[in-house]
Design an enzyme around this catalytic site. Structure first.
Site, PDB file in Angstrom:
ATOM      1  N   LYS A  76       7.480 -13.086  -2.962  1.00 31.50           N
ATOM      2  CA  LYS A  76       6.892 -11.998  -3.787  1.00 31.50           C
ATOM      3  C   LYS A  76       6.199 -12.778  -5.124  1.00 31.50           C
ATOM      4  CE  LYS A  76       6.992  -7.328  -5.573  1.00 31.50           C
ATOM      5  NZ  LYS A  76       7.630  -6.082  -5.599  1.00 31.50           N
ATOM      6  N   SER A 151       6.012  -1.982  -3.981  1.00 35.22           N
ATOM      7  CA  SER A 151       4.971  -2.898  -4.091  1.00 35.22           C
ATOM      8  C   SER A 151       5.045  -4.275  -3.594  1.00 35.22           C
ATOM      9  CB  SER A 151       5.334  -3.143  -5.788  1.00 35.22           C
ATOM     10  OG  SER A 151       6.676  -3.671  -5.872  1.00 35.22           O
ATOM     11  N   SER A 175      10.460  -0.657  -3.767  1.00 34.94           N
ATOM     12  CA  SER A 175       9.434  -1.343  -3.117  1.00 34.94           C
ATOM     13  C   SER A 175       9.696  -2.670  -2.041  1.00 34.94           C
ATOM     14  CB  SER A 175       8.830  -2.220  -4.339  1.00 34.94           C
ATOM     15  OG  SER A 175       8.108  -1.443  -4.975  1.00 34.94           O
TER      16      SER A 175
HETATM   17  N1  GLN Z   1       6.439   3.040  -6.161  1.00 32.85           N
HETATM   18  C1  GLN Z   1       7.395   2.667  -7.470  1.00 32.85           C
HETATM   19  C2  GLN Z   1       6.944   2.686  -8.692  1.00 32.85           C
HETATM   20  O1  GLN Z   1       5.722   2.561  -8.753  1.00 32.85           O
HETATM   21  C3  GLN Z   1       8.432   1.685  -7.088  1.00 32.85           C
HETATM   22  C4  GLN Z   1       7.856   0.369  -7.438  1.00 32.85           C
HETATM   23  C5  GLN Z   1       8.980  -0.741  -7.192  1.00 32.85           C
HETATM   24  O2  GLN Z   1      10.015  -0.424  -6.578  1.00 32.85           O
HETATM   25  N2  GLN Z   1       8.660  -1.771  -7.596  1.00 32.85           N
HETATM   26  O3  GLN Z   1       7.429   2.648  -9.646  1.00 32.85           O
END
Ligand code: GLN
Length: 483
Positions: A76, A151, A175
């Site tokens: 990532k 994400s 995510s």
């Molecule tokens: N969807 C959540 C957020 O936008 C989690 C994102 C994540 O786990 N990085 O904060």
């Protein structure tokens, strides 16, 4: 070749059926051919990959062994990679070449893993659809009109489309688990502190945790083994022994107590997903597990608490991007204030700006007690709920997401509706617990995930349950048409 799992690759390399160089070339060609449809990579590192693959082949020729030696993976794009762009999905860091490797990157490289490139992601890991990336949306290989989740959506789409056998991700509020669910993968968020955050660009430091995305629990065990461990460079890294995650995969589930929280079957849950979750429960019962209804009474407060704490920490973490030391700098600043203002306004996208505003507001004098402090209290109540539940059960099971993957753009005008998709995943981050999502069926041709949560440092138990489930089901073996 591209259909092989990490475990199969390890066996094939050990038996000299193919070399890491051959495999790496095959996957790089596949990425060149198919990734334009998906947009799952931000940066490909072909030369580095071939260099690492040749080095791994040489190490094997010298008699070295290891499940990751010569295994292709992706990172990532928020794990810092020495000399390679690390963008965090943002214009702010489009020009940033990291001056060092993140601990996760250097550990996996030392184990002989071959990194093919950096995968696409929501900007600064904020999102659950991979639509907020500066490099464009990622498409779900199961249906190119739908999101892959976020994400870590680039990692998920690449692995689901068989461009990579496995990839790293991070999970602040879901995510890893949420994109795993939406693309038919197995994804594991380890216990907070299990995997080093050093060199992992921070979103919300008390919630962020790196982990593996792969097709099977067996492969998650292999990748996690290479990522986990104490790191003195990360002050929140925990000095706990790392067990052999592959060794416990075959333990029997006889008598395993599985708690099913009633709050996980709330109004917003798609009834077709609820049905698939119940089918997976029956499958685990057949393997000897005992089901117990439980309650996590404070779960209803998790989303509001998370969407105060995460933006609060983000507003502080992202203050380092000021146009001075690294990242985007505006043209011809009039003075220092103008430099800060324009560099940040130009460098950050709308979702990141929204979170910084919300976070700075929640932390400001007069509002701190009303929002941030309250959210921290709720966080403790949520943790206490889990501790009470784990006195009664060994594992908690429920859906990973309330809905299958939605259409690209469908939630753009309503960020709160996207925030609600995190309802089942964020509690594990607030409590710091390990969680896993595994494939459990399809709705309208789109994958559905079941989530397992375990007590601190019980990643082995999660992988064991998922592996036993996968020995008896074939959802995880399905691949998307066209890939
Ligand atoms: N969807 C959540 C957020 O936008 C989690 C994102 C994540 O786990 N990085 O904060």
């Amino acid at each position: 070749m591209h259909q092989m799992t990490l475990a199969e690759i390890a066996r094939g390399l050990a038996d000299k059926k193919f070399s890491s160089e051959e495999l790496t070339k095959t996957l790089l060609a596949r990425i060149a051919q198919l990734d334009p449809q998906l947009n799952s990579f931000i940066t490909l590192t072909e030369d580095l990959a071939l260099e690492q693959a040749k080095a791994a082949d040489a190490r094997r020729a010298d008699g070295e062994t290891g499940a990751l030696l010569g295994a292709p993976i992706g990172h990532k794009d928020l794990f810092c990679t020495l000399g390679v762009r690390t963008s965090c999905g943002s214009k702010m860091l489009d020009n940033f070449k990291a001056p060092y490797d993140a601990t996760v990157v250097s550990k996996l490289a030392a184990a002989g893993a071959v990194s093919l490139g950096k995968t696409n992601m929501d900007e600064f890991a904020m999102g659950s659809a991979n639509e907020s990336s500066y490099y464009g949306a990622v498409k779900n290989p199961w249906n190119l009109e739908h999101v892959p989740g976020g994400s870590s959506g680039g990692s998920a789409a690449a692995v689901a489309a068989r461009l990579l056998p496995a990839a790293t991700g991070t999970d602040t509020g879901g995510s890893i688990r949420q994109p795993a669910a939406l693309t038919n993968l197995t994804g594991l968020k380890p216990t907070y502190g299990r995997v080093s955050r050093w060199g992992m660009i921070a979103y919300a430091s008390s919630l962020d945790q790196g982990g593996p995305l792969a097709r099977t629990a067996e492969d998650c065990a292999i990748l996690l083994q290479g990522m986990a461990g104490f790191d003195p460079q990360d002050s929140t890294s925990i000095d706990e022994p790392v067990p052999d995650f592959s060794a416990s995969l075959n333990a029997s589930l006889q008598g395993l107590r599985i708690g099913v929280p009633k709050e996980f079957f709330s109004e917003g849950l798609d009834p077709r997903i609820a049905e698939l979750v119940h089918t997976s429960i029956k499958e685990l019962e057949k393997l000897g597990a005992v089901i117990k209804p439980i309650s996590l009474p404070n779960m209803q407060h998790a989303i509001p608490a998370y969407y105060v704490i995460a933006p609060a920490e983000a507003s502080s973490n992202l203050s380092r991007f000021d146009g001075v030391r690294f990242g985007h700098r505006c043209e011809d600043p009039k003075d220092l204030t103008d430099l800060y203002k324009r560099s940040r306004a130009e460098g950050f996208g709308p979702e990141v700006q929204r979170r910084i505003l919300v976070g700075a507001y929640a932390l400001s004098a007069g509002y701190y007690d009303a929002y941030y402090l309250q959210a921290q209290k709720i966080r403790r109540l949520i943790k206490n709920d889990f501790m009470a539940a784990f006195n009664e059960v060994d594992i908690i099971l429920g859906p990973t997401t309330p809905n299958p993957a939605w259409k690209i753009g469908a939630k753009n005008s309503d960020p709160v509706s996207a925030y609600l998709e995190d309802v089942y995943t964020i509690t594990a981050n607030l409590a710091g617990l390990p969680g896993l999502s595994m494939p459990a069926g399809f709705v309208d041709g789109l994958p559905v995930g079941v989530q397992l949560l375990a007590p601190y440092f019980q990643e082995g138990r999660l992988l064991n349950v998922a592996h036993q489930y996968q020995l008896n089901t074939d959802w995880h073996t399905r691949s998307p048409a066209g890939f």
